[in-house]
Design a protein around this motif. Structure first.
Motif, mmCIF file in Angstrom:
data_model
loop_
_atom_site.group_PDB
_atom_site.id
_atom_site.type_symbol
_atom_site.label_atom_id
_atom_site.label_comp_id
_atom_site.label_asym_id
_atom_site.label_seq_id
_atom_site.Cartn_x
_atom_site.Cartn_y
_atom_site.Cartn_z
ATOM 1 N N CYS A 65 36.612 -38.174 -22.701
ATOM 2 C CA CYS A 65 37.547 -39.138 -23.070
ATOM 3 C C CYS A 65 37.179 -40.135 -22.112
ATOM 4 O O CYS A 65 37.370 -40.425 -20.753
ATOM 5 C CB CYS A 65 38.874 -38.690 -23.149
ATOM 6 S SG CYS A 65 39.716 -40.119 -23.380
ATOM 7 N N GLU A 66 37.328 -41.422 -22.680
ATOM 8 C CA GLU A 66 37.353 -43.034 -21.680
ATOM 9 C C GLU A 66 38.396 -43.154 -20.902
ATOM 10 O O GLU A 66 37.759 -43.997 -20.092
ATOM 11 C CB GLU A 66 36.513 -44.044 -22.737
ATOM 12 C CG GLU A 66 36.184 -45.710 -22.202
ATOM 13 C CD GLU A 66 35.590 -46.074 -22.016
ATOM 14 O OE1 GLU A 66 36.017 -46.386 -24.003
ATOM 15 O OE2 GLU A 66 34.021 -46.046 -23.261
ATOM 16 N N SER A 67 39.683 -42.929 -21.532
ATOM 17 C CA SER A 67 40.655 -43.450 -21.571
ATOM 18 C C SER A 67 41.231 -42.622 -20.649
ATOM 19 O O SER A 67 41.654 -43.080 -19.273
ATOM 20 C CB SER A 67 41.801 -43.995 -22.270
ATOM 21 O OG SER A 67 41.549 -42.647 -23.156
ATOM 22 N N CYS A 68 41.434 -40.852 -20.020
ATOM 23 C CA CYS A 68 41.557 -40.233 -19.604
ATOM 24 C C CYS A 68 40.724 -39.170 -18.675
ATOM 25 O O CYS A 68 41.411 -38.297 -17.898
ATOM 26 C CB CYS A 68 42.588 -39.124 -20.014
ATOM 27 S SG CYS A 68 42.266 -37.639 -21.487
ATOM 28 N N GLY A 69 39.874 -39.055 -19.057
ATOM 29 C CA GLY A 69 38.976 -38.040 -18.169
ATOM 30 C C GLY A 69 38.735 -36.821 -18.881
ATOM 31 O O GLY A 69 38.477 -36.128 -18.145
ATOM 32 N N TYR A 70 38.867 -36.686 -19.231
ATOM 33 C CA TYR A 70 39.391 -35.042 -20.435
ATOM 34 C C TYR A 70 38.198 -35.117 -21.030
ATOM 35 O O TYR A 70 37.315 -35.596 -21.864
ATOM 36 C CB TYR A 70 40.010 -34.918 -21.570
ATOM 37 C CG TYR A 70 41.185 -33.583 -21.600
ATOM 38 C CD1 TYR A 70 41.175 -32.608 -20.873
ATOM 39 C CD2 TYR A 70 40.383 -33.026 -22.689
ATOM 40 C CE1 TYR A 70 41.589 -31.316 -21.287
ATOM 41 C CE2 TYR A 70 40.653 -31.762 -23.313
ATOM 42 C CZ TYR A 70 41.745 -30.730 -22.667
ATOM 43 O OH TYR A 70 41.688 -29.792 -22.404
ATOM 44 N N GLU A 71 37.540 -33.499 -20.952
ATOM 45 C CA GLU A 71 36.109 -32.814 -21.278
ATOM 46 C C GLU A 71 37.054 -31.971 -22.339
ATOM 47 O O GLU A 71 37.496 -31.295 -22.076
ATOM 48 C CB GLU A 71 34.999 -31.971 -20.211
ATOM 49 C CG GLU A 71 34.755 -32.777 -19.037
ATOM 50 C CD GLU A 71 33.984 -32.122 -18.338
ATOM 51 O OE1 GLU A 71 34.007 -30.506 -18.553
ATOM 52 O OE2 GLU A 71 33.099 -32.141 -17.716
ATOM 53 N N ILE A 72 35.623 -32.345 -23.856
ATOM 54 C CA ILE A 72 36.166 -31.513 -24.877
ATOM 55 C C ILE A 72 34.539 -30.971 -25.086
ATOM 56 O O ILE A 72 33.651 -31.443 -25.525
ATOM 57 C CB ILE A 72 36.374 -32.457 -26.024
ATOM 58 C CG1 ILE A 72 37.510 -33.214 -25.483
ATOM 59 C CG2 ILE A 72 36.085 -31.646 -26.892
ATOM 60 C CD1 ILE A 72 37.853 -34.263 -24.915
#
Length: 145
Positions: free
Chosen positions: A99-106
């Motif tokens: 995620c570009e805003s929170c850095g979460y990996e999916i």
């Protein structure tokens, strides 16, 4: 496993203890295909190289028309001229997005020949902020077959 276990580096939204993971975050664990990036193949031990052994046959070029089903799983040397060459299109097995805003990996597991890339971040932080983050595809974190 919690979302912080899925991202062992501690980066991104999952690193802060203030954010309680929701069901979407806790279900995002690292896919099994990404945990092992190699295959183990055990070959039986062979004695000395004799004229009829597989090692001696592997070093000799075999005409393409003589390659049969018994050659499956063995090293076969073929000599020839390439007449047509095309691009290799890798088949995606597991896609990794950040995620570009929170850095979460999916992680997205792909089972068929075609897939639709993910666009919006499903993390709790992006949902709380009511701002779905843009997902960036990570080729180094993905697995291709």
């Amino acid at each position: 496993p919690t979302a912080s276990e899925a991202n062992p580096s501690g980066e991104g939204a999952n690193a802060s203890a203030a954010n309680a993971p929701n069901a979407a975050d806790s279900a995002n664990k690292v896919p099994r295909d990404l945990l092992r990036r190699y295959e183990v193949k055990i070959r039986p031990a062979t004695g000395g190289v004799s004229l009829g052994s597989s090692k001696a046959r592997a070093s000799q070029a075999v005409p393409l028309r003589e390659v049969r089903a018994q050659s499956i799983g063995q090293l076969v040397t073929v000599r020839g001229i390439a007449t047509k060459v095309s691009e290799v299109k890798p088949l995606l097995s597991v896609g990794t997005y950040t995620c570009e805003s929170c850095g979460y990996e999916i992680y997205q597991e792909v089972t068929g020949n075609a897939y639709m890339p993910l666009c919006e971040c499903p993390s709790s932080r992006c949902k709380i902020n009511n701002n779905p983050g843009k997902l960036l595809f990570q080729t180094r974190g993905s697995k291709f077959v």
